[in-house]
Design a protein around this motif. Sequence first.
Motif, PDB file in Angstrom:
ATOM      1  N   ARG A   1      -6.382  -2.113  -8.506  1.00 16.20           N
ATOM      2  CA  ARG A   1      -7.519  -3.041  -8.428  1.00 16.20           C
ATOM      3  C   ARG A   1      -7.079  -4.387  -7.846  1.00 16.20           C
ATOM      4  NH1 ARG A   1     -10.117  -0.861 -13.722  1.00 16.20           N
ATOM      5  NH2 ARG A   1     -11.870   0.330 -12.856  1.00 16.20           N
ATOM      6  N   GLU A   2      -5.906  -4.849  -8.249  1.00 14.12           N
ATOM      7  CA  GLU A   2      -5.422  -6.111  -7.702  1.00 14.12           C
ATOM      8  C   GLU A   2      -5.185  -6.002  -6.200  1.00 14.12           C
ATOM      9  OE1 GLU A   2      -1.846  -9.424  -8.296  1.00 14.12           O
ATOM     10  OE2 GLU A   2      -1.713  -7.484  -9.309  1.00 14.12           O
ATOM     11  N   LEU A   3      -4.574  -4.901  -5.768  1.00 10.57           N
ATOM     12  CA  LEU A   3      -4.297  -4.726  -4.347  1.00 10.57           C
ATOM     13  C   LEU A   3      -5.588  -4.576  -3.547  1.00 10.57           C
ATOM     14  CD1 LEU A   3      -2.364  -4.385  -1.999  1.00 10.57           C
ATOM     15  CD2 LEU A   3      -2.110  -1.977  -2.627  1.00 10.57           C
ATOM     16  N   LEU A   4      -6.547  -3.821  -4.072  1.00 14.24           N
ATOM     17  CA  LEU A   4      -7.814  -3.660  -3.366  1.00 14.24           C
ATOM     18  C   LEU A   4      -8.573  -4.976  -3.282  1.00 14.24           C
ATOM     19  CD1 LEU A   4      -9.070  -0.233  -4.782  1.00 14.24           C
ATOM     20  CD2 LEU A   4      -8.024  -0.681  -2.551  1.00 14.24           C
ATOM     21  N   ASP A   5      -8.492  -5.791  -4.323  1.00 12.61           N
ATOM     22  CA  ASP A   5      -9.122  -7.113  -4.277  1.00 12.61           C
ATOM     23  C   ASP A   5      -8.506  -7.967  -3.163  1.00 12.61           C
ATOM     24  OD1 ASP A   5     -10.864  -6.561  -6.339  1.00 12.61           O
ATOM     25  OD2 ASP A   5      -9.681  -7.595  -7.880  1.00 12.61           O
ATOM     26  N   LEU A   6      -7.179  -7.922  -3.037  1.00 16.85           N
ATOM     27  CA  LEU A   6      -6.514  -8.697  -1.989  1.00 16.85           C
ATOM     28  C   LEU A   6      -6.855  -8.150  -0.610  1.00 16.85           C
ATOM     29  CD1 LEU A   6      -2.991  -9.289  -3.577  1.00 16.85           C
ATOM     30  CD2 LEU A   6      -4.837 -10.953  -3.295  1.00 16.85           C
ATOM     31  N   ALA A   7      -6.903  -6.823  -0.475  1.00 23.37           N
ATOM     32  CA  ALA A   7      -7.258  -6.232   0.813  1.00 23.37           C
ATOM     33  C   ALA A   7      -8.683  -6.605   1.203  1.00 23.37           C
ATOM     34  CB  ALA A   7      -7.106  -4.714   0.747  1.00 23.37           C
TER      35      ALA A   7
ATOM     36  N   GLN B   1       0.818  -1.210   0.000  1.00 30.94           N
ATOM     37  CA  GLN B   1       0.000   0.000   0.000  1.00 30.94           C
ATOM     38  C   GLN B   1       0.853   1.262   0.000  1.00 30.94           C
ATOM     39  OE1 GLN B   1      -3.966  -1.893   2.204  1.00 30.94           O
ATOM     40  NE2 GLN B   1      -2.542  -0.665   3.397  1.00 30.94           N
ATOM     41  N   CYS B   2       1.919   1.259   0.772  1.00 32.95           N
ATOM     42  CA  CYS B   2       2.781   2.443   0.806  1.00 32.95           C
ATOM     43  C   CYS B   2       3.508   2.629  -0.519  1.00 32.95           C
ATOM     44  CB  CYS B   2       3.773   2.337   1.967  1.00 32.95           C
ATOM     45  SG  CYS B   2       3.001   2.493   3.596  1.00 32.95           S
TER      46      CYS B   2
ATOM     47  N   PHE C   1      -6.921   7.465  -1.592  1.00 27.47           N
ATOM     48  CA  PHE C   1      -6.159   6.272  -1.242  1.00 27.47           C
ATOM     49  C   PHE C   1      -5.281   6.530  -0.027  1.00 27.47           C
ATOM     50  CE2 PHE C   1      -2.586   3.228  -1.942  1.00 27.47           C
ATOM     51  CZ  PHE C   1      -3.319   2.060  -1.806  1.00 27.47           C
ATOM     52  N   SER C   2      -4.731   7.739   0.082  1.00 30.08           N
ATOM     53  CA  SER C   2      -3.911   8.051   1.256  1.00 30.08           C
ATOM     54  C   SER C   2      -4.755   7.989   2.524  1.00 30.08           C
ATOM     55  CB  SER C   2      -3.248   9.422   1.113  1.00 30.08           C
ATOM     56  OG  SER C   2      -4.188  10.470   1.211  1.00 30.08           O
ATOM     57  N   GLY C   3      -6.007   8.434   2.444  1.00 32.60           N
ATOM     58  CA  GLY C   3      -6.889   8.334   3.594  1.00 32.60           C
ATOM     59  C   GLY C   3      -7.175   6.902   3.966  1.00 32.60           C
ATOM     60  N   TYR C   4      -7.429   6.059   2.955  1.00 35.06           N
ATOM     61  CA  TYR C   4      -7.649   4.639   3.228  1.00 35.06           C
ATOM     62  C   TYR C   4      -6.421   4.005   3.866  1.00 35.06           C
ATOM     63  CZ  TYR C   4      -7.436  -0.323   2.463  1.00 35.06           C
ATOM     64  OH  TYR C   4      -7.231  -1.664   2.654  1.00 35.06           O
ATOM     65  N   VAL C   5      -5.241   4.280   3.312  1.00 37.68           N
ATOM     66  CA  VAL C   5      -4.016   3.692   3.855  1.00 37.68           C
ATOM     67  C   VAL C   5      -3.810   4.122   5.302  1.00 37.68           C
ATOM     68  CG1 VAL C   5      -1.494   3.621   3.657  1.00 37.68           C
ATOM     69  CG2 VAL C   5      -2.910   3.420   1.601  1.00 37.68           C
ATOM     70  N   ALA C   6      -4.054   5.386   5.590  1.00 44.56           N
ATOM     71  CA  ALA C   6      -3.895   5.871   6.968  1.00 44.56           C
ATOM     72  C   ALA C   6      -4.810   5.107   7.921  1.00 44.56           C
ATOM     73  CB  ALA C   6      -4.197   7.369   7.027  1.00 44.56           C
ATOM     74  N   ARG C   7      -6.056   4.924   7.513  1.00 46.86           N
ATOM     75  CA  ARG C   7      -6.999   4.201   8.379  1.00 46.86           C
ATOM     76  C   ARG C   7      -6.609   2.738   8.508  1.00 46.86           C
ATOM     77  NH1 ARG C   7     -10.219   7.606   5.355  1.00 46.86           N
ATOM     78  NH2 ARG C   7     -10.851   5.951   3.901  1.00 46.86           N
ATOM     79  N   ASP C   8      -6.133   2.150   7.426  1.00 43.84           N
ATOM     80  CA  ASP C   8      -5.779   0.736   7.492  1.00 43.84           C
ATOM     81  C   ASP C   8      -4.526   0.519   8.331  1.00 43.84           C
ATOM     82  OD1 ASP C   8      -6.321  -1.956   6.865  1.00 43.84           O
ATOM     83  OD2 ASP C   8      -4.771  -1.945   5.315  1.00 43.84           O
TER      84      ASP C   8
END
Length: 235
Positions: A57-63, A31-32, A128-135
């Motif tokens: 899309r591949e990374l979001l599918d895995l997440a 993600q980073c 995406f930066s907001g999602y990564v921060a929350r994750d």
Amino acid sequence: MIQTHNHANIIDLEGRYDFYGPIHKGLRRAQCALLVRLGNADFGDAVTLADLVADMRELLDLAAAHIRHEHHHVHDVLRLRGGGVDRLDDQHDDHQASFAELEALLDGIEAAAPASRSALGRRLYLAFSGYVARDLEHMLEEETVAAPQLWSRFSDGELMVIEGQIVGSLAPEEAMAFMRLMIPAANPAERVAMLGGMRQQAPREAFDAVIEFAARPTLLPAEFADLADRLELMA
């Protein structure tokens, strides 16, 4: 605010089965790295855009698959033994909303005229930066709050069974994609433990496939040489 156990409690539990560590390391690294790519991308370049959209899309599918597996295989059984998972479930719901938002932004930037893609790319980067921060906060909470709950209620053997159920539920291509996330994010000793255990338990052809299609392509030559030496792999 994130809820963490105090540092002393975490130290006391070191040495227990690292249930969350490998996959969380993989997700953090991927993600980073993708966030950096989004930050310096030329969204007007068609090839760059296509590569970024496909990789995201591949990374979001895995997440998304990761949180489904956690919900079904971890949260449900932890709840049965008195663990508190409501907050983690709420965070997973927030993640699902983020996945839908990010997918809509990807659809929008693909359909947009080239002149509009830079502004849309900026929106995608911020979302995406907001999602990564929350994750990142979510994974920290799992490793400092949920993991001690698991350790206090399950033996290491039981946790290995749960992990085995998760692995057994994966399609072969999904399992390989997760290995491509985890192997380069692990340190050398962790790689040896992960792949050495797999060599003992999995069919030889499955182990060989992971070496050739997950380890070799994702590690630097020196890293792969070190792994091959530690595992005594044939050249």
